[in-house]
Design an enzyme around this catalytic site. Structure first.
Site, PDB file in Angstrom:
ATOM      1  CE  LYS A 203     -11.887   1.768   1.080  1.00  0.00           C
ATOM      2  NZ  LYS A 203     -11.122   3.042   1.726  1.00  0.00           N
TER       3      LYS A 203
ATOM      4  CG  HIS B 197       6.554 -29.772  -0.227  1.00  0.00           C
ATOM      5  ND1 HIS B 197       7.596 -31.077  -0.557  1.00  0.00           N
ATOM      6  CD2 HIS B 197       7.361 -29.107   0.753  1.00  0.00           C
ATOM      7  CE1 HIS B 197       8.150 -31.283   0.546  1.00  0.00           C
ATOM      8  NE2 HIS B 197       8.590 -30.431   1.129  1.00  0.00           N
TER       9      HIS B 197
ATOM     10  CD  GLU C 283      -3.355   0.614   2.336  1.00  0.00           C
ATOM     11  OE1 GLU C 283      -4.541  -0.172   1.692  1.00  0.00           O
ATOM     12  OE2 GLU C 283      -3.357  -0.293   3.568  1.00  0.00           O
TER      13      GLU C 283
HETATM   14  O1  PA5 Z   1      -2.705   1.800   5.259  1.00  0.00           O
HETATM   15  C1  PA5 Z   1      -3.787   2.632   5.693  1.00  0.00           C
HETATM   16  O2  PA5 Z   1      -4.466   3.544   6.297  1.00  0.00           O
HETATM   17  C2  PA5 Z   1      -5.236   1.336   5.173  1.00  0.00           C
HETATM   18  O3  PA5 Z   1      -5.527   0.279   5.442  1.00  0.00           O
HETATM   19  C3  PA5 Z   1      -6.276   1.704   7.361  1.00  0.00           C
HETATM   20  O4  PA5 Z   1      -5.714   0.917   7.582  1.00  0.00           O
HETATM   21  C4  PA5 Z   1      -7.808   0.508   6.671  1.00  0.00           C
HETATM   22  O5  PA5 Z   1      -7.894   0.735   4.943  1.00  0.00           O
HETATM   23  C5  PA5 Z   1      -8.538   0.921   7.381  1.00  0.00           C
HETATM   24  O6  PA5 Z   1      -8.523   1.880   8.205  1.00  0.00           O
HETATM   25  P1  PA5 Z   1      -9.620   2.681   9.325  1.00  0.00           P
HETATM   26  O7  PA5 Z   1      -8.962   2.650   9.975  1.00  0.00           O
HETATM   27  O8  PA5 Z   1     -10.203   3.474   8.524  1.00  0.00           O
HETATM   28  O9  PA5 Z   1     -11.203   1.440   8.972  1.00  0.00           O
END
Ligand code: PA5
Length: 431
Positions: free
Chosen positions: A417, A303, A282
């Site tokens: 989303k 494996h 990410e």
């Molecule tokens: O790294 C990030 O910001 C995202 O992966 C969030 O952790 C994830 O989308 C969850 O978001 P939130 O804590 O706002 O529910």
């Protein structure tokens, strides 16, 4: 005390330039991180978090963990992405595989399976439990739905007033639907600091509360992170394992090794790799750049994926987390009949065989054209967990800055989303 080290001997032969040639670039990026002058610099709160975490909140976490351990058999942690993976990684890293006597931690809101939630509700029916809802934005769909359903069940079981004392909300200090709800309902609240993004939040209440509930010594974990802060606060990559790792994987990427597989020879590290995948995937994967990060657990996956790694497209390199010390070992017994032909390793420890599997695999993969980085991790304990989390966070920020991308945003996550909300008929969304 032995600390994490990195070995790049099996990577440099694959490179046209040495990582040490990046000294100046790495040093510049180091100051960019520490002087907060790079992209996304308002999300660098994790950097000094081990030194500056809120002690008052830390003690409140310990007190709440005591209460939860007293009044609950199960803690349901509701969250997704950075609001869940670090906790899961820490738990799996430190837990005993069988006969765990600790409070049980289960997860919800990390997917949207009706089967899963139904089974969970059934499982919780005759147990005492508490909920820890974790969401920085406070609006993420998956945990919000799971929380609504589990809160209803909790209130039906205990009544609204008592249920309220079994709900712990970890969220933004000032905004978001969860923040508003927690304030209004009077839930115990913990803060995810403004300048700490989800995937960098494991050392805040996000990870600390559930881990403390599982009897993990979070003080020792923070001590590991503090030492890591000091060890990786050095602009010179010769003396900074996090930067050497970032520089090496960056050069491998430039040589066309587009996939990094994080592998280990211990099942306890499977979720460390899941957490790491989110962290790097990410943070780096944007502007059509970045390594595709994958994981494997050996020798199990030798494996299965082993065939591809050895023989498939040569676009892969491996990073191995090598655990240097086993807590408990086991000796392979001698057998008079030797029908299974194993007497050649009789009386050897299983860790010895596992180590030879690692060495043999590294040799085979390197011969087959797969560069290899080894991260030596001294042992499986709280200190090393905190140290490892911070090591990867620092390496990740450096890696993203080497690619000139913002490590701390995730614009690509919004695309699905928007479509999902439009398909669900949410106000203001259109395909
Ligand atoms: O790294 C990030 O910001 C995202 O992966 C969030 O952790 C994830 O989308 C969850 O978001 P939130 O804590 O706002 O529910």
């Amino acid at each position: 005390m032995k600390k994490l080290t990195i070995n790049i001997d099996n990577a440099i032969n694959f490179l046209k330039e040495t990582p040490f040639g990046l000294e100046k670039l790495i040093s510049d990026k180091h100051y960019m991180i520490h002087n907060k002058t790079g992209q996304g610099n308002d999300f660098l709160g994790w950097l000094e978090l081990p030194l500056k975490y809120d002690l008052g909140e830390f003690n409140r976490i310990i007190d709440c963990a005591k209460k939860i351990k007293n009044d609950s058999d199960v803690l349901v942690v509701i969250g997704i992405g950075g609001s869940y993976l670090g906790t899961k990684a820490g738990l799996e890293f430190l837990k005993k595989p069988f006969n765990n006597t600790n409070l049980e931690i289960v997860f919800a809101g990390h997917q949207m399976s009706g089967d899963y939630l139904n089974e969970l509700l059934e499982y919780l029916k005759d147990k005492d439990y508490s909920l820890n809802i974790i969401s920085k934005s406070g609006t993420t769909t998956e945990p919000a739905i799971a929380f609504r359903i589990l809160k209803k069940a909790l209130e039906e079981k205990y009544g609204k007033e008592t249920a309220k004392n079994r709900i712990y909300a970890t969220t933004d200090q000032k905004r978001g639907a969860l923040h508003t709800m927690a304030k209004k309902e009077g839930y115990e609240m913990f803060v995810i600091p403004d300048d700490v993004g989800g995937r960098f939040s494991v050392l805040t209440a996000v990870g600390l509360l559930p881990l403390a509930c599982a009897n993990i010594d979070i003080k020792k974990m923070m001590n590991g992170a503090i030492d890591a802060y000091h060890d990786f606060n050095n602009p010179d990559l010769k003396n900074n394992a996090a930067y050497l790792y970032a520089a090496t994987r960056y050069l491998l990427y430039k040589e066309g090794k587009n996939i990094e597989i994080l592998a280990s020879y211990e099942p306890n590290l499977i979720y460390i790799a899941e957490w790491w995948k989110q962290l790097f995937g990410e943070s780096e994967g944007k502007d059509h750049k970045g390594l595709f990060v994958a994981s494997a657990n050996f020798s199990t996956d030798l494996h299965s994926m082993g065939q591809y790694i050895q023989d498939g497209s040569r676009i892969i390199f491996e990073t191995i987390i090598k655990l240097e010390e086993q807590e408990k070992d086991i000796v392979i017994p001698f057998d008079n009949d030797d029908l299974d032909d194993l007497n050649y390793i009789a009386l050897k420890k299983l860790s010895y065989v596992n180590e030879k599997a690692l060495e043999g695999t590294v040799m085979a993969h390197v011969d087959g054209g797969v560069p290899n980085i080894i991260i030596n991790l001294p042992k499986k304990d709280e200190y090393n967990l905190g140290y490892l989390f911070y090591f990867f966070e620092k390496a990740c920020a450096m890696s993203a800055y080497l690619l000139d991308v913002n490590p701390f945003n995730q614009p690509g996550v919004e695309a699905y989303k928007k479509n999902m909300f439009a398909l669900l008929g949410k106000k203001g969304y259109k395909i």
